[in-house]
Design an enzyme around this catalytic site. Structure first.
Site, PDB file in Angstrom:
ATOM      1  N   GLY A   1      12.922  -6.145  -0.019  1.00 25.84           N
ATOM      2  CA  GLY A   1      13.371  -7.485  -0.356  1.00 25.84           C
ATOM      3  C   GLY A   1      14.866  -7.535  -0.551  1.00 25.84           C
TER       4      GLY A   1
ATOM      5  N   ASN B   1       4.255  -8.503  -6.535  1.00 24.93           N
ATOM      6  CA  ASN B   1       4.373  -8.307  -5.094  1.00 24.93           C
ATOM      7  C   ASN B   1       3.066  -8.761  -4.462  1.00 24.93           C
ATOM      8  OD1 ASN B   1       4.977  -7.407  -2.485  1.00 24.93           O
ATOM      9  ND2 ASN B   1       4.199  -5.352  -2.904  1.00 24.93           N
ATOM     10  N   GLY B   2       3.147  -9.727  -3.555  1.00 22.87           N
ATOM     11  CA  GLY B   2       1.939 -10.228  -2.910  1.00 22.87           C
ATOM     12  C   GLY B   2       1.991 -11.726  -2.739  1.00 22.87           C
TER      13      GLY B   2
ATOM     14  N   ASP C   1       9.334  -0.136  19.912  1.00 24.04           N
ATOM     15  CA  ASP C   1       9.494  -0.833  18.640  1.00 24.04           C
ATOM     16  C   ASP C   1       8.228  -0.643  17.823  1.00 24.04           C
ATOM     17  OD1 ASP C   1      10.732  -2.276  16.683  1.00 24.04           O
ATOM     18  OD2 ASP C   1      11.075  -4.060  17.908  1.00 24.04           O
ATOM     19  N   ASP C   2       8.353  -0.835  16.498  1.00 23.98           N
ATOM     20  CA  ASP C   2       7.182  -0.683  15.634  1.00 23.98           C
ATOM     21  C   ASP C   2       6.205  -1.825  15.843  1.00 23.98           C
ATOM     22  OD1 ASP C   2       8.128  -2.862  13.683  1.00 23.98           O
ATOM     23  OD2 ASP C   2       9.750  -1.395  13.577  1.00 23.98           O
TER      24      ASP C   2
ATOM     25  N   CYS D   1       7.552  -7.694  -1.672  1.00 21.56           N
ATOM     26  CA  CYS D   1       8.638  -7.456  -2.605  1.00 21.56           C
ATOM     27  C   CYS D   1       8.539  -6.010  -3.059  1.00 21.56           C
ATOM     28  CB  CYS D   1       8.542  -8.383  -3.817  1.00 21.56           C
ATOM     29  SG  CYS D   1       8.612 -10.144  -3.413  1.00 21.56           S
TER      30      CYS D   1
ATOM     31  N   TYR E   1       5.369  -0.986   9.538  1.00 13.46           N
ATOM     32  CA  TYR E   1       6.754  -1.444   9.422  1.00 13.46           C
ATOM     33  C   TYR E   1       7.323  -1.479   8.004  1.00 13.46           C
ATOM     34  CZ  TYR E   1      10.732  -4.685   9.394  1.00 13.46           C
ATOM     35  OH  TYR E   1      11.953  -5.263   9.189  1.00 13.46           O
TER      36      TYR E   1
END
Length: 505
Positions: free
Chosen positions: A28, A102-103, A364-365, A2, A256
């Site tokens: 998010g 966040n987590g 791509d990452d 988030c 990413y």
């Protein structure tokens, strides 16, 4: 994953919070919320949707005060459809506390039982963030024992929180009538940093880009295990509250999740991605002779720095072969596999002239579920590519992630229990090149400054690549239990909660 932000200022903060959340929108897209405080009263608005859709002029006018916090939500636990699980969360005792997180807590199940049976606190949602808020509230009540809140009691409570919690957590909380409290888990898995404006205002945010884009100057990262308290007068107080902090940031942030213009724990995300392209070059050479590649095309957008560096080192033209529709969200963090699959071709369109008759190396990452990669390879073939090779700047994602990234079940991982050749066949490309795990870690570490912070960089949380869980409490049983608390995000499911919050009018 988030995006969280908190601001203490001598002027209204509603617009600052809104602007910072726009800069964190990539973290998010499910829901957004803001709380502000005027005197001792909280003002809150939160709802499902993007920041620009959740907050209208009337909502912003209803958020007065010089201190506040906000979050953009990406659900990894609980009910993704329930608006009552949008953050911030609020509890009225002690003092009145709001919180954004966040987590992902790996022991949320055990904590929920403790809170009910021992702490006698009620949890009303399936969110581990509400669990975290109630643990913090309980420890603040224990440390103060009914007395007025003092600085020592705040740090004592955070130390107790660290002893009880397991997993990843970066937290911004607001204590009514007192100030802003931010802290980070003892491993520093999820990012959190501090910045200051010219007029003395403070901002804490998930990424430095939110500070810089809001007119704040980056000061420093919050150290793992550290608590930072900013009072209503703008005075900052910091204390290390963990017994043995270790800096092991999530390496997927650099691969990413984070914006390339952010710096996390002193590491430039952009430079880390350039380095990943450099190390990837050797893997490509050993798999596909550069003479057999006509053009290198990135898959927008996180892979661009790696693809640029790869093309430069191999001496192969770099071309933009895909045009991204910026009004479609990031497919990796979209709820539901069906939504992800349908959105790939809405999200990307090909420039056929860059593919027709050419051998194309797509970069791509990372490759997580393989759904997007398979669609993109087919798009390149449909555009006339003679051969389609694919390179991933990250290693195969073979293990569940339990620290806040939505890829916890093995069945969803295209690389789990499959060889590279089996993955290649599934994706449908002519050759598949992956980054090496150790090379990835070296590449990101190479971007770190020579002088570390108060807690030097120890390594990286890279469990989805190497299966090593830094918190030491994860086994097969724990993963199965956490799978049971994943967001309920099936496209056909409706939210039947009786406590869904109405939109403010």
């Amino acid at each position: 994953m988030c995006g969280i932000v908190g601001v203490v200022s001598n002027a209204p903060v509603n617009q600052l919070l809104y602007d910072a959340m726009l800069l964190l929108q990539h973290r998010g897209q499910d829901a957004a919320g803001i709380v502000t405080m005027l005197e001792r009263k909280f003002f809150m608005h939160k709802a499902k949707g993007m920041v620009r859709d959740v907050f209208r002029t009337r909502n912003m006018r209803a958020l007065p005060g010089h201190i506040g916090l906000g979050q953009v939500r990406y659900p990894t636990a609980g009910n993704a459809y329930s608006e009552e699980e949008a953050q911030p969360f609020y509890v009225n005792a002690p003092f009145g506390i709001t919180l954004v997180h966040n987590g992902n807590l790996t022991n949320a199940h055990a904590l929920r039982a403790e809170l009910f049976s021992t702490d006698h606190r009620h949890i009303n949602t399936e969110s581990d963030s509400e669990v975290l808020l109630n643990v913090l509230a309980h420890e603040l009540a224990r440390s103060t024992q009914g007395a007025p809140l003092q600085l020592e009691e705040i740090f004592k409570a955070v130390a107790a929180v660290h002893r009880r919690l397991r997993g990843s957590y970066a937290v911004v909380s607001l204590i009514a009538g007192h100030g802003l409290l931010v802290f980070r888990d003892p491993y520093g898995i999820r990012p959190l940093c501090l910045g200051r404006s010219a007029d003395g205002a403070w901002m804490a945010a998930s990424e430095s880009v939110a500070l810089e884009g809001s007119g704040f100057v980056f000061e420093r990262d919050v150290a793992p295990g550290e608590a930072v308290y900013i009072d209503l007068q703008g005075q900052l107080h910091a204390r290390q509250c963990a017994a043995a902090p270790v800096l092991d940031p999530c390496i997927f942030e650099f691969v990413y999740l984070a914006r390339p213009d952010s710096t996390i724990d002193g590491i430039s995300v952009y430079q880390a991605r350039l380095n990943l392209g450099e190390t990837l070059a050797q893997r490509v050479i050993s798999t596909v002779p550069p003479s057999e590649i006509d053009v290198i095309v990135p898959i927008p957008e996180s892979s661009r720095p790696s693809a640029t560096q790869l093309a430069h080192l191999l001496g192969i033209p770099y071309r933009e072969g895909f045009v991204k529709n910026r009004y479609v969200g990031r497919t990796f963090i979209m709820p539901g596999q069906g939504v992800r699959k349908k959105s790939v071709r809405q999200k990307l369109n090909v420039i056929a002239s860059e593919f027709k008759g050419r051998n194309v190396l797509l970069v791509d990452d990372s490759i997580v579920r393989g759904t997007t990669s398979r669609e993109i390879v087919q798009m390149a073939r449909d555009a006339g590519a003679r051969k389609v090779y694919m390179a991933s700047a990250a290693p195969p994602v073979r293990f569940p992630n339990v620290y806040g990234i939505d890829m916890p079940t093995k069945d969803e991982l295209v690389a789990h229990n499959r060889s590279i050749e089996e993955i290649r066949q599934l994706i449908g490309c002519d050759a598949l090149i992956y980054q090496d795990v150790d090379a990835m870690k070296r590449a990101v570490r190479k971007a770190a400054p020579a002088q570390g912070g108060s807690v030097p960089l120890a390594g990286f949380e890279a469990s989805c690549f190497d299966g090593v869980y830094v918190t030491g409490d994860i086994d097969t049983e724990a993963i199965l239990r956490m799978n049971g608390s994943r967001p309920r995000i099936e496209e056909t499911e409706e939210d039947s909660s009786r406590l869904v919050l109405p939109n403010a009018s």
